[in-house]
Write an enzyme that holds these catalytic residues in place. Structure first.
Site, PDB file in Angstrom:
ATOM      1  N   HIS A  86      12.116   6.475   6.393  1.00  0.00           N
ATOM      2  CA  HIS A  86      12.515   7.184   7.615  1.00  0.00           C
ATOM      3  C   HIS A  86      11.254   7.485   8.415  1.00  0.00           C
ATOM      4  CE1 HIS A  86      14.340   9.950  10.411  1.00  0.00           C
ATOM      5  NE2 HIS A  86      15.534   9.707   9.884  1.00  0.00           N
ATOM      6  N   GLY A 110      29.795  11.863  -9.601  1.00  0.00           N
ATOM      7  CA  GLY A 110      29.174  12.237  -8.338  1.00  0.00           C
ATOM      8  C   GLY A 110      30.164  12.915  -7.414  1.00  0.00           C
ATOM      9  N   ALA A 111      29.740  14.016  -6.789  1.00  0.00           N
ATOM     10  CA  ALA A 111      30.637  14.772  -5.910  1.00  0.00           C
ATOM     11  C   ALA A 111      30.017  14.966  -4.530  1.00  0.00           C
ATOM     12  CB  ALA A 111      30.979  16.121  -6.536  1.00  0.00           C
ATOM     13  N   GLY A 112      29.342  13.909  -4.040  1.00  0.00           N
ATOM     14  CA  GLY A 112      28.859  13.924  -2.661  1.00  0.00           C
ATOM     15  C   GLY A 112      29.947  13.427  -1.729  1.00  0.00           C
ATOM     16  N   GLY A 113      29.549  12.951  -0.542  1.00  0.00           N
ATOM     17  CA  GLY A 113      30.525  12.554   0.465  1.00  0.00           C
ATOM     18  C   GLY A 113      31.455  11.452   0.014  1.00  0.00           C
ATOM     19  N   SER A 114      30.918  10.392  -0.589  1.00  0.00           N
ATOM     20  CA  SER A 114      31.772   9.268  -0.999  1.00  0.00           C
ATOM     21  C   SER A 114      32.665   9.653  -2.165  1.00  0.00           C
ATOM     22  CB  SER A 114      30.917   8.053  -1.345  1.00  0.00           C
ATOM     23  OG  SER A 114      30.039   8.338  -2.422  1.00  0.00           O
ATOM     24  N   GLU A 161      25.803   5.453  -1.481  1.00  0.00           N
ATOM     25  CA  GLU A 161      24.454   4.882  -1.533  1.00  0.00           C
ATOM     26  C   GLU A 161      24.169   4.133  -2.824  1.00  0.00           C
ATOM     27  OE1 GLU A 161      19.802   6.221  -0.682  1.00  0.00           O
ATOM     28  OE2 GLU A 161      21.417   7.671  -0.395  1.00  0.00           O
ATOM     29  N   PHE A 204      21.481   6.959  18.959  1.00  0.00           N
ATOM     30  CA  PHE A 204      20.771   6.830  17.695  1.00  0.00           C
ATOM     31  C   PHE A 204      20.102   5.466  17.640  1.00  0.00           C
ATOM     32  CE2 PHE A 204      20.497   8.911  13.478  1.00  0.00           C
ATOM     33  CZ  PHE A 204      20.682  10.218  13.864  1.00  0.00           C
ATOM     34  N   ARG A 230      15.052   1.959  12.248  1.00  0.00           N
ATOM     35  CA  ARG A 230      14.077   2.715  11.472  1.00  0.00           C
ATOM     36  C   ARG A 230      12.957   1.865  10.889  1.00  0.00           C
ATOM     37  NH1 ARG A 230      18.390   6.728   8.388  1.00  0.00           N
ATOM     38  NH2 ARG A 230      18.829   8.026  10.209  1.00  0.00           N
ATOM     39  N   GLN A 233      14.505   1.971   2.683  1.00  0.00           N
ATOM     40  CA  GLN A 233      14.227   2.421   4.041  1.00  0.00           C
ATOM     41  C   GLN A 233      13.251   3.587   4.064  1.00  0.00           C
ATOM     42  OE1 GLN A 233      17.276   4.511   6.794  1.00  0.00           O
ATOM     43  NE2 GLN A 233      17.151   2.410   7.521  1.00  0.00           N
ATOM     44  N   LEU A 248      12.838  15.766   5.785  1.00  0.00           N
ATOM     45  CA  LEU A 248      13.372  14.933   6.861  1.00  0.00           C
ATOM     46  C   LEU A 248      13.529  15.691   8.174  1.00  0.00           C
ATOM     47  CD1 LEU A 248      14.806  12.269   7.770  1.00  0.00           C
ATOM     48  CD2 LEU A 248      16.926  13.302   6.976  1.00  0.00           C
ATOM     49  N   SER A 255      25.255   5.619   7.284  1.00  0.00           N
ATOM     50  CA  SER A 255      25.403   6.050   5.885  1.00  0.00           C
ATOM     51  C   SER A 255      26.598   6.986   5.728  1.00  0.00           C
ATOM     52  CB  SER A 255      24.133   6.735   5.385  1.00  0.00           C
ATOM     53  OG  SER A 255      23.810   7.853   6.185  1.00  0.00           O
ATOM     54  N   HIS A 299      13.448   7.119   2.175  1.00  0.00           N
ATOM     55  CA  HIS A 299      14.642   7.853   2.585  1.00  0.00           C
ATOM     56  C   HIS A 299      15.939   7.329   1.975  1.00  0.00           C
ATOM     57  CE1 HIS A 299      17.214  10.244   5.165  1.00  0.00           C
ATOM     58  NE2 HIS A 299      17.752   9.175   5.715  1.00  0.00           N
ATOM     59  N   ARG A 335      19.271  -0.222   7.138  1.00  0.00           N
ATOM     60  CA  ARG A 335      20.453   0.521   7.585  1.00  0.00           C
ATOM     61  C   ARG A 335      20.206   1.183   8.935  1.00  0.00           C
ATOM     62  NH1 ARG A 335      21.746   5.787   7.588  1.00  0.00           N
ATOM     63  NH2 ARG A 335      20.116   6.452   6.146  1.00  0.00           N
ATOM     64  N   GLU A 344      16.789  11.652  12.885  1.00  0.00           N
ATOM     65  CA  GLU A 344      16.658  10.724  14.001  1.00  0.00           C
ATOM     66  C   GLU A 344      17.361  11.271  15.239  1.00  0.00           C
ATOM     67  OE1 GLU A 344      18.035   6.145  14.606  1.00  0.00           O
ATOM     68  OE2 GLU A 344      17.029   6.660  12.729  1.00  0.00           O
ATOM     69  N   ASP A 371      21.204   7.700 -11.236  1.00  0.00           N
ATOM     70  CA  ASP A 371      21.983   7.751 -12.476  1.00  0.00           C
ATOM     71  C   ASP A 371      23.046   6.648 -12.551  1.00  0.00           C
ATOM     72  OD1 ASP A 371      20.423   9.951 -12.877  1.00  0.00           O
ATOM     73  OD2 ASP A 371      22.002  11.418 -12.538  1.00  0.00           O
TER      74      ASP A 371
END
Length: 602
Positions: free
Chosen positions: A247, A19-23, A392, A124, A291, A245, A257, A408, A358, A403, A260, A226
């Protein structure tokens, strides 16, 4: 052509990140900067990972625009989690928040600015000052494209650090040795269809959520769970999967989306009578309640006949009073979404919205270092050597049963960095790779060859559609025990059909049908974990709202059906045997006093 051990290529790395998302990229940056040989696998180009869709902001108690400190953030997160969050992990996240945000700023993140040059922060849902007395401005934002800006910033830093990206690769299964340690993964290169064994001292799962188990979702099509499927098939539990959750503001009919941040900037929700109905449900925070609270309130308005439109099946989000200048400056993407997906100019008229799936609060259980933990001999925190999970797909658990918005992106930064630092220390002590077992690719070969040898059976997308329809019907905003029990039986029946998935096109080069068929193996694990876990939890808590238990006569002392005597515990679902276990919630923070459970009002 069948897949065999003879046509598998083996490659070695210090760390394989799935995985190459934010985390994943925050962890990769920590590792690459330390000189480790890192392989970062992604089904899509890194900047197309789903973090790019995060809009509203990243939470941190900077106090730039209103009084704030990490203690308030800590309290809000515990209360938002409906006391299912582990307080040690929540303290760690909230204390680290300002550090990781300033660090991101120094990486080049283009945050919006206040006139004095400090980072712009917006209110928020659920974020308050003075322990719930008033809303606070805590969400550090880059217009309504915060995730987009974050992902590009992290990608640029990883390019600088020479991270190895394996783009359009799909990891298939974890490889565990006789000791139960994780020593690598099997992976498929989409472009060629070739199978690889990627040997590693450490594997880090950062595969994001699995929102595509539902028919109506804000999640990208790549979000098929995955990492969760890989963990479940390897005998690792999935934690708290009953908590999903919804949204509040998905575009009605499209599911896209609307951040918020709209309500943070002052947008309000209206019913068919033109009434700002959140004033009745949450008199203090109104539209900025958490939420799960807002989603239930919207659903209640619709169920009681105050929905809008010809079918009275949505409510309206009103933004035009903010003014066109503010909308184009602070919410430019929301304006574009309104035009493209609802044919609405939000500077002139309200936009139809409805709660849409969401985010998953559950996932692969970990500690604050990102190490995956399991139950062994009564020990709830036994470490699975060589395996980490962040983002996530993991469950630390900082989000508990619900959350708070913007937590997140904070989760990604804090635990991506923490896992990276811990893996660096692990690698300093473990200089050699553990040997691969002889049957390293056996499970993967069986899965691939079942598809190769099939001549008739079920089309994977028909099966996926059945999973999504079942989950939408039986695990929605409001649940009933009878409906959940029926959902358990339906998902079990669908699972029986997974082994008969057929592949008409056997070609190897960029065969997307093969990828979709392999994704179904992950979807069914997540769907069954969710359905079985939900049906077993006989209370209301956070996003798990069950009509039967809202006001139980035999538990009148429990607010809104929340049963802390019996259910202040985490659910653990095991794929093998389709069985459940439980472990207690950690109510002890690291350094401060515990926040005891109480009635959750806003």
């Amino acid at each position: 052509m069948s897949y065999t051990n003879a046509n598998i290529t083996t490659r070695k790395f210090d760390v394989v990140i799935v995985g190459a998302g934010g985390s994943g990229m925050r962890a990769a940056l920590e590792l690459s900067r330390a000189g480790l040989n890192v392989a970062s696998l992604s089904k899509v180009f890194p900047t197309r990972s789903h973090t790019v869709a995060a809009q509203g902001g990243v939470s941190a108690s900077l106090g730039n625009m209103s009084e704030d400190n990490w203690h308030y953030h800590f309290y809000d997160t515990i209360k938002g989690s409906d006391w299912l969050g582990d307080q040690d992990a929540i303290e760690f996240m909230c204390r680290e928040a300002p550090k990781v945000v300033y660090e991101l700023e120094h990486f080049g993140m283009p945050f919006d600015r206040n006139p004095d040059g400090t980072i712009y922060q917006r209110p928020f849902g659920g974020h308050t000052a003075n322990y719930g007395e008033k809303p606070v401005q805590r969400a550090c934002a880059a217009a309504d494209r915060t995730g987009h800006a974050m992902l590009h910033t992290l990608y640029q830093q990883n390019v600088k650090a020479k991270t190895n990206f394996f783009v359009e690769w799909m990891a298939l299964d974890l490889i565990r040795d006789a000791d139960g340690d994780v020593v690598g993964v099997t992976a498929l290169e989409m472009e060629t269809g070739d199978l690889y064994v990627l040997q590693a001292k450490t594997v880090l799962l950062a595969t994001g959520g699995a929102g595509r188990i539902f028919a109506a979702s804000t999640n990208a099509f790549i979000n098929t769970g995955d990492g969760l499927g890989m963990a479940a098939r390897a005998g690792i539990a999935l934690q708290d999967m009953e908590f999903w959750q919804f949204h509040p503001t998905g575009v009605a009919g499209a599911g896209v989306l609307l951040t918020e941040g709209c309500r943070g900037e002052g947008a309000i929700l209206l019913n068919s009578n033109g009434e700002r109905f959140m004033e009745r449900y949450a008199p203090t925070l109104k539209d900025l309640a958490p939420r799960d609270f807002v989603s239930r309130s919207m659903d209640q308005e619709i169920k009681e006949g105050r929905g809008c439109g010809p079918n009275k099946d949505y409510v309206l989000l009103k933004l035009d009073h903010l003014g066109a200048e503010t909308i184009h400056k602070r919410l430019p993407s929301v304006y574009e979404i309104g035009v493209n997906f609802a044919n609405v100019d939000i500077t002139k008229e309200p936009i139809p919205v409805v709660p849409t799936i969401h985010y998953q609060m559950g996932g692969v259980p970990t500690n604050i270092h990102g190490q995956v933990v399991s139950q062994q001999g009564g020990n709830n925190s036994a470490v699975v050597n060589g395996l980490y999970a962040v983002g996530e797909c993991s469950c630390v658990s900082v989000h508990g049963a619900n959350r708070l918005g913007t937590n997140s992106l904070l989760d990604l930064l804090v635990f991506g960095k923490a896992a990276g630092r811990h893996i660096v220390e692990f690698n300093e002590k473990n200089r050699e790779h553990k040997p691969l077992p002889k049957d390293a690719a056996e499970r993967t070969l069986a899965r691939l060859n079942q598809l190769e040898q099939s001549s008739e059976g079920t089309y994977s997308q028909s099966l996926a559609a059945d999973i999504r329809a079942t989950m939408q019907q039986h695990a929605g905003v409001f649940r009933t025990q009878a409906s959940m029990d029926e959902g358990v039986q339906k998902i079990a029946a669908i699972r029986e059909r997974v082994g008969s998935v057929t592949l008409q096109d056997k070609s190897k080069v960029f065969n997307t049908a093969r990828i979709e068929a392999l994704e179904v193996d992950n979807l069914i694990e997540v769907a069954q974990a969710t359905m079985v876990s939900a049906a077993a939890r006989t209370e209301c808590r956070g996003a798990h709202t069950v009509y039967d238990y809202e006001h139980p006569a035999d538990h009148a002392e429990f607010p809104l059906g929340r049963n802390d005597k019996e259910w202040l515990k985490h659910t653990l679902w095991y794929s093998e045997g389709n069985r459940l276990d439980y472990k207690p919630v950690n109510l002890k923070p690291l350094t401060v006093d515990s926040v005891p459970p109480k009635v959750r009002t806003f």
